[in-house]
Design a protein around this motif. Structure first.
Motif, mmCIF file in Angstrom:
data_model
loop_
_atom_site.group_PDB
_atom_site.id
_atom_site.type_symbol
_atom_site.label_atom_id
_atom_site.label_comp_id
_atom_site.label_asym_id
_atom_site.label_seq_id
_atom_site.Cartn_x
_atom_site.Cartn_y
_atom_site.Cartn_z
ATOM 1 N N MET A 1 0.930 -1.353 0.101
ATOM 2 C CA MET A 1 -0.107 -0.019 -0.068
ATOM 3 C C MET A 1 0.704 1.308 -0.071
ATOM 4 S SD MET A 1 -3.109 -0.968 -0.439
ATOM 5 C CE MET A 1 -3.846 0.668 -0.377
ATOM 6 N N TYR A 2 2.191 1.257 0.762
ATOM 7 C CA TYR A 2 2.999 2.447 0.457
ATOM 8 C C TYR A 2 3.527 2.599 -0.878
ATOM 9 C CZ TYR A 2 6.308 5.976 1.300
ATOM 10 O OH TYR A 2 6.961 7.104 1.266
ATOM 11 N N ASP A 3 3.731 1.504 -1.595
ATOM 12 C CA ASP A 3 4.243 1.369 -3.017
ATOM 13 C C ASP A 3 3.383 2.123 -3.805
ATOM 14 O OD1 ASP A 3 6.515 0.132 -1.956
ATOM 15 O OD2 ASP A 3 5.750 -1.795 -2.973
ATOM 16 N N TYR A 4 1.867 1.806 -3.539
ATOM 17 C CA TYR A 4 0.609 2.596 -4.213
ATOM 18 C C TYR A 4 0.643 4.044 -3.879
ATOM 19 C CZ TYR A 4 -3.965 4.516 -4.261
ATOM 20 O OH TYR A 4 -4.969 5.312 -4.439
ATOM 21 N N HIS A 5 0.794 4.417 -2.363
ATOM 22 C CA HIS A 5 0.892 6.023 -2.144
ATOM 23 C C HIS A 5 1.922 6.518 -2.859
ATOM 24 C CE1 HIS A 5 0.804 9.178 0.588
ATOM 25 N NE2 HIS A 5 2.016 8.982 1.178
ATOM 26 N N THR A 6 3.143 6.079 -3.073
ATOM 27 C CA THR A 6 4.431 6.813 -3.817
ATOM 28 C C THR A 6 3.709 6.832 -5.190
ATOM 29 O OG1 THR A 6 5.863 5.625 -2.165
ATOM 30 C CG2 THR A 6 6.730 6.523 -4.377
ATOM 31 N N TRP A 7 3.266 5.846 -5.729
ATOM 32 C CA TRP A 7 2.781 5.808 -7.069
ATOM 33 C C TRP A 7 2.020 6.633 -7.393
ATOM 34 C CZ3 TRP A 7 -2.041 4.864 -8.978
ATOM 35 C CH2 TRP A 7 -2.061 4.903 -10.551
ATOM 36 N N ALA A 8 0.874 6.873 -6.649
ATOM 37 C CA ALA A 8 -0.348 8.102 -6.618
ATOM 38 C C ALA A 8 0.183 9.190 -6.433
ATOM 39 C CB ALA A 8 -1.141 7.642 -5.852
ATOM 40 N N ASN A 9 1.139 9.465 -5.473
ATOM 41 C CA ASN A 9 1.654 10.857 -5.482
ATOM 42 C C ASN A 9 2.353 11.185 -6.657
ATOM 43 O OD1 ASN A 9 0.869 11.489 -2.924
ATOM 44 N ND2 ASN A 9 2.644 10.660 -1.930
ATOM 45 N N LYS A 10 3.284 10.300 -7.321
ATOM 46 C CA LYS A 10 3.878 10.449 -8.615
ATOM 47 C C LYS A 10 2.828 10.988 -9.623
ATOM 48 C CE LYS A 10 7.390 8.597 -11.721
ATOM 49 N NZ LYS A 10 7.220 9.819 -12.713
ATOM 50 N N GLN A 11 1.634 10.186 -9.700
ATOM 51 C CA GLN A 11 1.038 10.438 -10.936
ATOM 52 C C GLN A 11 0.450 11.779 -10.694
ATOM 53 O OE1 GLN A 11 1.585 7.276 -12.570
ATOM 54 N NE2 GLN A 11 -0.354 7.936 -13.253
ATOM 55 N N VAL A 12 0.088 12.379 -9.569
ATOM 56 C CA VAL A 12 -0.380 13.574 -9.405
ATOM 57 C C VAL A 12 0.734 14.655 -9.597
ATOM 58 C CG1 VAL A 12 -1.044 15.425 -7.666
ATOM 59 C CG2 VAL A 12 -2.364 12.957 -7.549
ATOM 60 N N LEU A 13 1.955 14.630 -9.135
ATOM 61 C CA LEU A 13 3.047 15.336 -9.418
ATOM 62 C C LEU A 13 3.195 15.680 -10.931
ATOM 63 C CD1 LEU A 13 5.280 14.688 -6.263
ATOM 64 C CD2 LEU A 13 3.810 16.740 -6.589
ATOM 65 N N ASP A 14 3.323 14.466 -11.636
ATOM 66 C CA ASP A 14 3.437 14.535 -12.909
ATOM 67 C C ASP A 14 2.487 15.093 -13.653
ATOM 68 O OD1 ASP A 14 5.849 13.087 -12.838
ATOM 69 O OD2 ASP A 14 5.100 11.147 -13.367
ATOM 70 N N HIS A 15 1.260 14.746 -13.528
ATOM 71 C CA HIS A 15 0.320 15.573 -13.927
ATOM 72 C C HIS A 15 0.145 17.050 -13.834
ATOM 73 C CE1 HIS A 15 -4.047 16.137 -15.548
ATOM 74 N NE2 HIS A 15 -4.396 16.710 -14.662
ATOM 75 N N LEU A 16 0.451 17.658 -12.616
ATOM 76 C CA LEU A 16 0.656 18.812 -12.257
ATOM 77 C C LEU A 16 1.744 19.548 -13.198
ATOM 78 C CD1 LEU A 16 0.346 18.913 -8.255
ATOM 79 C CD2 LEU A 16 -1.493 19.679 -10.290
ATOM 80 N N LYS A 17 2.771 18.836 -13.342
ATOM 81 C CA LYS A 17 3.762 19.305 -14.285
ATOM 82 C C LYS A 17 3.272 19.694 -15.848
ATOM 83 C CE LYS A 17 7.066 16.475 -13.239
ATOM 84 N NZ LYS A 17 8.150 15.666 -13.198
ATOM 85 N N GLN A 18 2.086 19.098 -16.369
ATOM 86 C CA GLN A 18 1.651 19.264 -17.549
ATOM 87 C C GLN A 18 0.831 20.338 -17.857
ATOM 88 O OE1 GLN A 18 3.034 17.235 -19.774
ATOM 89 N NE2 GLN A 18 4.285 16.474 -18.309
ATOM 90 N N LEU A 19 0.317 21.070 -16.762
ATOM 91 C CA LEU A 19 -0.643 22.017 -16.318
ATOM 92 C C LEU A 19 0.130 23.296 -16.547
ATOM 93 C CD1 LEU A 19 -3.135 20.211 -13.711
ATOM 94 C CD2 LEU A 19 -3.376 20.504 -16.488
ATOM 95 N N PRO A 20 -0.617 24.410 -16.766
ATOM 96 C CA PRO A 20 0.045 25.659 -16.565
ATOM 97 C C PRO A 20 0.842 25.879 -15.507
ATOM 98 C CG PRO A 20 -2.215 26.028 -17.442
ATOM 99 C CD PRO A 20 -2.106 24.641 -16.838
ATOM 100 N N PRO A 21 2.060 26.430 -15.527
ATOM 101 C CA PRO A 21 2.817 26.497 -14.410
ATOM 102 C C PRO A 21 2.311 27.540 -13.086
ATOM 103 C CG PRO A 21 4.263 27.003 -16.305
ATOM 104 C CD PRO A 21 2.572 26.940 -16.673
ATOM 105 N N ASN A 22 1.627 28.356 -13.290
ATOM 106 C CA ASN A 22 1.083 29.248 -12.530
ATOM 107 C C ASN A 22 -0.088 28.693 -11.479
ATOM 108 O OD1 ASN A 22 -0.643 29.336 -14.552
ATOM 109 N ND2 ASN A 22 -1.655 31.199 -13.933
ATOM 110 N N LEU A 23 -0.630 27.523 -12.015
ATOM 111 C CA LEU A 23 -1.593 26.879 -11.505
ATOM 112 C C LEU A 23 -1.383 26.246 -10.130
ATOM 113 C CD1 LEU A 23 -4.719 26.035 -12.431
ATOM 114 C CD2 LEU A 23 -3.631 23.740 -12.939
#
Length: 164
Positions: free
Chosen positions: A8-30
């Motif tokens: 489950m911790y591995d899942y937590h790490t993966w899910a955080n990475k998904q969100v952070l990677d997604h945020l990097k694709q959005l406008p920087p000021n967001l």
């Protein structure tokens, strides 16, 4: 076989990475954009997840309340101001620290004792604390998804089923 809490911790790490990677694709000021929501910005949610992950990691190692509180206060002040990429690096480093700690644990069912001035002395199974960290992160990744929708952007799928 790897303990379920560690999976489950591995899942937590993966899910955080998904969100952070997604945020990097959005406008920087967001990332730092102020929004009327449960947190004043997405950066504040990311900071909150990180601070709580740090608090519980220190508790798992049975650090003193005073030491945990001092570090948490410092992070609450500095973390929301950091750039997304710096926050990502901090998450990666913390995850590596968690993994190194877990490798040294031979019993995820062992009891961890924490002392809190308001709640008193508490005894937790290490595995339960890991599940708490994961659950907390899941809750706040949901906040991020809702905030992104509020700002006119889509969230990213982080349900456990997407990692299987």
């Amino acid at each position: 076989m790897r303990h379920r809490a560690l999976q489950m911790y591995d899942y937590h790490t993966w899910a955080n990475k998904q969100v952070l990677d997604h945020l990097k694709q959005l406008p920087p000021n967001l990332y730092h954009q102020e929004i009327k929501s449960v947190f004043p910005s997405i950066a504040h949610v990311i900071a909150h997840i990180y601070v709580v992950d740090t608090i519980w990691f220190a508790a798992m190692q049975e650090h003193t309340f005073q030491d945990i509180r001092a570090e948490a206060d410092r992070l609450r002040e500095t973390m929301p101001k950091k750039a997304l990429e710096e926050a990502e690096g901090m998450f990666n480093q913390l995850s590596a620290q968690y993994q190194a700690f877990f490798e040294q644990q031979h019993d995820m069912e062992k009891i961890v004792t924490t002392a809190h001035p308001r709640y008193g002395t508490k005894h937790f199974r290490l595995a339960d604390l890991v599940h708490h960290v994961v659950n907390h992160g899941t809750y706040h990744r949901g906040n991020i998804s809702a905030m992104l929708h509020q700002l006119g952007h889509k969230g990213v799928a982080t349900d456990y089923i997407h990692r299987l």
